[in-house]
Scaffold this active site. Structure first.
Site, short mmCIF file in Angstrom:
data_model
loop_
_atom_site.label_atom_id
_atom_site.label_comp_id
_atom_site.label_asym_id
_atom_site.label_seq_id
_atom_site.Cartn_x
_atom_site.Cartn_y
_atom_site.Cartn_z
N ARG A 154 41.77 38.21 57.38
CA ARG A 154 43.06 38.84 57.14
C ARG A 154 43.17 40.19 57.85
O ARG A 154 44.23 40.58 58.31
CB ARG A 154 43.29 39.04 55.64
CG ARG A 154 44.63 39.68 55.39
CD ARG A 154 45.00 39.66 53.94
NE ARG A 154 44.21 40.64 53.20
CZ ARG A 154 44.38 40.90 51.92
NH1 ARG A 154 45.28 40.24 51.24
NH2 ARG A 154 43.64 41.79 51.31
N LYS A 201 46.05 39.06 36.67
CA LYS A 201 44.62 39.32 36.78
C LYS A 201 43.87 38.92 35.52
O LYS A 201 44.33 39.16 34.41
CB LYS A 201 44.38 40.82 37.06
CG LYS A 201 44.90 41.27 38.41
CD LYS A 201 44.03 40.81 39.55
CE LYS A 201 42.94 41.82 39.81
NZ LYS A 201 42.29 41.61 41.10
N CYS A 239 0.56 35.00 38.29
CA CYS A 239 -0.76 35.24 37.71
C CYS A 239 -1.74 34.32 38.45
O CYS A 239 -1.43 33.15 38.69
CB CYS A 239 -0.72 34.90 36.23
SG CYS A 239 -2.37 34.91 35.48
N CYS A 297 -2.41 30.40 32.60
CA CYS A 297 -2.11 31.69 31.97
C CYS A 297 -1.27 31.48 30.71
O CYS A 297 -1.48 32.13 29.71
CB CYS A 297 -1.38 32.57 32.97
SG CYS A 297 -0.74 34.08 32.23
N GLU A 336 48.73 28.57 40.11
CA GLU A 336 47.47 28.14 40.74
C GLU A 336 46.36 29.18 40.55
O GLU A 336 46.64 30.32 40.20
CB GLU A 336 47.72 27.89 42.24
CG GLU A 336 48.56 28.95 42.91
CD GLU A 336 49.11 28.46 44.27
OE1 GLU A 336 48.47 28.78 45.27
OE2 GLU A 336 50.15 27.78 44.28
N CYS A 379 -1.75 40.85 35.21
CA CYS A 379 -0.81 39.93 34.57
C CYS A 379 -0.46 40.43 33.17
O CYS A 379 -1.37 40.64 32.35
CB CYS A 379 -1.42 38.53 34.48
SG CYS A 379 -0.45 37.42 33.46
N LYS A 423 53.86 31.55 41.84
CA LYS A 423 54.73 31.64 43.01
C LYS A 423 56.05 30.94 42.72
O LYS A 423 56.06 29.89 42.08
CB LYS A 423 54.08 30.93 44.21
CG LYS A 423 52.77 31.52 44.65
CD LYS A 423 52.09 30.66 45.72
CE LYS A 423 50.78 31.32 46.14
NZ LYS A 423 49.94 30.46 46.98
N CYS A 463 -2.04 37.84 30.42
CA CYS A 463 -3.46 37.58 30.14
C CYS A 463 -4.38 38.62 30.77
O CYS A 463 -5.59 38.55 30.59
CB CYS A 463 -3.83 36.19 30.63
SG CYS A 463 -3.88 36.07 32.42
N LYS A 467 43.65 32.01 41.33
CA LYS A 467 43.46 33.04 42.35
C LYS A 467 41.98 33.02 42.70
O LYS A 467 41.14 33.46 41.92
CB LYS A 467 43.88 34.41 41.84
CG LYS A 467 43.80 35.49 42.90
CD LYS A 467 44.42 36.78 42.40
CE LYS A 467 44.50 37.83 43.48
NZ LYS A 467 43.23 38.17 44.13
S1 IVH Z 1 49.08 33.64 48.17
C1 IVH Z 1 52.03 35.63 50.67
N1 IVH Z 1 47.54 32.18 46.63
O1 IVH Z 1 44.45 36.94 46.83
C2 IVH Z 1 51.12 35.19 49.60
N2 IVH Z 1 46.64 34.17 47.53
O2 IVH Z 1 44.96 39.72 46.10
C3 IVH Z 1 49.77 35.74 49.73
N3 IVH Z 1 44.30 34.58 46.95
O3 IVH Z 1 45.43 38.00 50.00
C4 IVH Z 1 48.69 35.01 49.18
N4 IVH Z 1 44.02 32.76 45.74
O4 IVH Z 1 43.45 36.33 49.80
C5 IVH Z 1 47.64 33.29 47.37
N5 IVH Z 1 46.29 30.78 45.26
C6 IVH Z 1 46.39 31.87 46.01
C7 IVH Z 1 45.30 32.76 46.18
C8 IVH Z 1 45.47 33.91 46.94
C9 IVH Z 1 43.44 33.85 46.22
C10 IVH Z 1 43.96 35.86 47.59
C11 IVH Z 1 44.52 36.04 48.96
C12 IVH Z 1 45.40 37.25 48.84
C13 IVH Z 1 44.75 37.98 47.72
C14 IVH Z 1 45.65 39.02 47.08
#
Ligand code: IVH
Length: 708
Positions: A145, A329, A439, A445, A122, A423, A305, A426, A124
């Site tokens: 958080r 990342k 202007c 202009c 998924e 300006c 995950k 002009c 991030k």
């Molecule tokens: S899961 C226990 N899923 O990224 C699992 N986090 O750098 C924890 N985040 O703290 C998070 N998209 O704020 C999860 N699809 C996603 C996410 C996600 C963004 C953020 C979240 C987390 C941070 C970590």
């Protein structure tokens, strides 16, 4: 196509205990600032480098670990808030390459002693983590958080976050976790509103969300969007979820959360997928990476995950992050570079805008050389200087912007930015009464630019009226706005240099022909601030006549897709300023109606006259492409060969479709001509129907005959 991972630069080298202590201090301060306001003096890369340097030093000198070291702590140890989390809100560990991903997946499988059942892949989302508590289906509390074990109560933001309903579809008690962010559009809108209230613009969508989430007593509200990525049961006070919810796969849980009415990434092009093998995971990562530049919101990576609860339980969690999930990342969209100069450009409307000239820097696959600087007040407020190291943000279709100077990198040689006194175009005075300088001559202009724009191919399409000819006409005093074109005489034109009889007659015929352009093009020719070709078409189709457009107030304008509160106000003000020009165009016999469009009052009347049951209206634009979103790419051939991209888009819209420039899940059809590249690839990935220009012409055959 490969997704270049965010290759981390070398860890900061910390040579001794004092370098280590200084690094810990810098990193903890940066983390505190980042989690408090979303603003950090370090970019993500620099912060990662520093923390990895600290980690390396601690590995080599285990006895010297400082108690306040950011390593191994959620949010780098930045403690905020006092509402305890029922289950810790953990962070994620990172990988930066395919190899690291493969070895992480192998380590999970080793730990649980069997292959992982399936992976969930998924986006991030790049925002702030938030926990939303629902009791009996009602949203009762929002918590940040914080340090992972307790967060801050931000329930005052309830009602300003799209996708987090006050009430769920069922009266269940649970906590939804996810990310709050600003979409690119919400971000641009928030900055417009803030500028209007004299406030500094947000540097990036993440800061926008962080600042907005905490703000309690603002004179204005701006929207944010929630994306759920997790859920857990809470001690129930009434009807609850299925008793076995804790055993559901993550993917099933998220489908249920969406079914309850909470927004998730499910409806986006980067929707979560469950996949069986790491090879499949890798190719989905590449797909998401390729889709990133066109997303309407920011992502900074991809989260992988273990989907099944049993696999997650077997893998377990550390104090900072779960072992069953990882973040892959993507390259940072923020980079530090040098501010080389500031240019002052005068737009077609006379607005004077500062633009930063940067030492070119590569951000997410494109080279950034310029960035917007908003307005002079903003330069002063941020104390920018030439030679500064500045943080630049560029993502998706957001115009690159300077976030802030990195003050601790100053050498003392930086020079002040000089503001223009007259300006730059002009030499007239500058109206500085508003944040956006202008202007005093306004549109006059940039007369040559605005008349050339009006005559251009996608507006009035007057052949033979290039910029050189416009300069001649302006210099001869024959044209002081583009309505003057329609009263030019043969004698006046013949008197100009290099104008023979043939070119004069051709030009007069072309000007005469321009009287019959549809309203969408005439409106576009006006150059109303905030509207381009496609917005002009939408406005013209919606209102059908110039009189209806002029009669519309800001509220009526907002009925047009893509026009929000601010744009509506701008358009009303601009039309007021342009009223004399529009009157003269009308008097000169220029067409002011959109063929085939029905004015809003008549559509409303037609609805009332109908069967009274509120049945959908017979659409004014029912055509072969009704309800379809069509993207065109590559070179057109056959019957469509001569059409410009703008004309293709006009044709699509006349045939009842919607034209778009990028392929997404919502695209119904891609017309791919010769030389089609990445759009065709993306359509293949998404399984979008793709046709050749000839096939497309075939689809439209009857319609083309009638509407040629
Ligand atoms: S899961 C226990 N899923 O990224 C699992 N986090 O750098 C924890 N985040 O703290 C998070 N998209 O704020 C999860 N699809 C996603 C996410 C996600 C963004 C953020 C979240 C987390 C941070 C970590």
């Amino acid at each position: 196509m490969t997704t270049s991972p965010a290759v981390p630069a070398a860890a900061a080298a910390l040579e001794d205990a004092s370098a280590y202590a200084a690094a810990v201090e810098t990193a903890t301060k940066a983390a505190a600032a980042y989690y408090a306001s979303g603003e950090s003096p370090l970019d993500d890369d620099a912060y990662d480098r520093l923390v990895r340097g600290i980690d390396a030093y601690e590995q080599a000198h285990p006895d010297e670990t400082a108690p306040d070291s950011p390593t191994g702590k959620v949010a780098g140890g930045a403690v905020v808030g006092d509402v305890p989390h029922t289950v810790p809100m953990l962070s994620l560990d990172n990988v930066f390459s395919a190899e690291q991903l493969v070895s992480w997946a192998a380590s999970v499988e080793r730990r649980i002693g069997r292959p992982v059942e399936q992976w969930s892949v998924e986006p991030k989302l790049d925002g702030l983590a938030i926990a939303a508590r629902y009791e009996d289906g009602r949203l009762v509390r929002l918590i940040t958080r914080g340090d992972g074990s307790a967060g801050e109560d931000v329930s005052h933001a309830i009602g300003t976050i799209v996708g987090l309903p006050d009430r769920l579809a069922e009266p269940v008690t649970l906590e939804v976790r996810g990310e709050v962010l600003m979409t690119n559009e919400q971000f641009e809108h928030a900055n417009t509103v803030r500028s209007e209230h004299g406030g500094p613009p947000f540097a990036n969508p993440r800061n926008g969300a962080a600042g907005t989430l905490r703000a309690k007593d603002r004179a204005y509200t701006v929207e944010m969007t929630f994306f759920g990525y997790g859920a857990l049961p809470l001690p129930a006070s009434g009807a609850t979820l299925a008793a076995d919810m804790g055993e559901w796969p993550h993917s099933r849980l998220m489908t249920h959360v969406a079914h309850l009415g909470v927004h998730t990434a499910e409806t986006t092009a980067v929707a979560p997928r469950t996949l069986a093998t790491v090879t499949e995971v890798q190719s989905r990562i590449e797909e998401i990476g390729a889709l990133r530049p066109e997303l309407a919101f920011g992502i900074d990576g991809i989260v992988i995950k273990a989907d099944h609860a049993a696999d997650q339980a077997a893998a377990g969690s550390g104090s900072r992050a779960p072992r069953w999930a990882i973040a892959y990342k993507l390259p940072a969209v923020e980079k530090v570079t040098t501010l080389l100069d500031v240019e002052w450009n005068v737009g077609r409307t006379g607005a004077i805008a500062p633009r930063a000239v940067l030492r070119p820097v590569e951000i997410d696959g494109s080279t950034v050389t310029y960035a917007t600087l908003h307005n002079p007040a903003d330069i002063t407020r941020r104390d920018l200087r030439i030679g500064d190291q500045v943080m630049v943000y560029k993502a998706g279709d957001i115009i690159p912007r300077i976030e802030a100077p990195v003050a601790h990198l100053r050498t003392g040689d930086e020079k002040p930015i000089v503001f223009p006194e007259v300006c730059p175009q002009c030499g007239s005075d500058i109206d500085t009464s508003e944040q956006r300088w202008r202007c005093v001559r306004g549109r006059n202009c940039r007369l040559v630019a605005s008349v050339s724009y009006a005559a251009g191919r996608d507006q009035l399409d007057i052949e033979g009226l290039g910029a050189t000819r416009v300069v001649q006409l302006v210099d001869a005093g024959l044209v002081s706005d583009f309505a003057d074109l329609f009263t030019l005489t043969r004698e006046q034109l013949l008197a100009l240099e290099r104008m023979g009889e043939t070119s004069t007659d051709n030009l007069l015929a072309a000007i005469d022909g321009a009287r019959n352009q549809p309203l969408s093009r005439v409106f576009c020719a006006l150059g109303v601030r905030g509207t381009g070709r496609s917005m002009s078409r939408r406005i013209a189709r919606h209102f059908a006549t110039m009189d209806h457009i002029r009669a519309a107030d800001a509220e009526a304008l907002q009925q047009v897709e893509g026009i929000g509160v601010e744009k509506a106000r701008t358009v009303v003000a601009e039309l007021c300023e342009l009223a004399p020009l529009i009157d003269r165009l009308t008097a000169a016999g220029v067409n002011m109606t959109e063929p085939g469009a029905i004015p809003p009052a008549e559509t409303a009347a037609a609805a009332e006259d109908g069967d009274g049951g509120g049945a959908p209206l017979p659409a004014a634009d029912a055509g072969p492409l009704d309800g379809m979103t069509v993207v065109v790419t590559g070179a057109m051939t056959g019957a469509l060969e001569k059409l410009s991209r703008n004309q293709m888009n006009e044709l699509i819209e006349r045939a009842g479709g919607k034209s778009s420039s990028s392929v997404s899940k919502r695209t119904s059809l891609l017309v791919a001509g010769e030389g089609a590249g990445s759009k065709r690839e993306k359509a293949e990935q998404l399984g979008t129907r793709t046709v050749t220009p000839d096939e497309f012409a075939g689809l439209l055959s009857g319609f083309l005959d009638q509407n040629a």
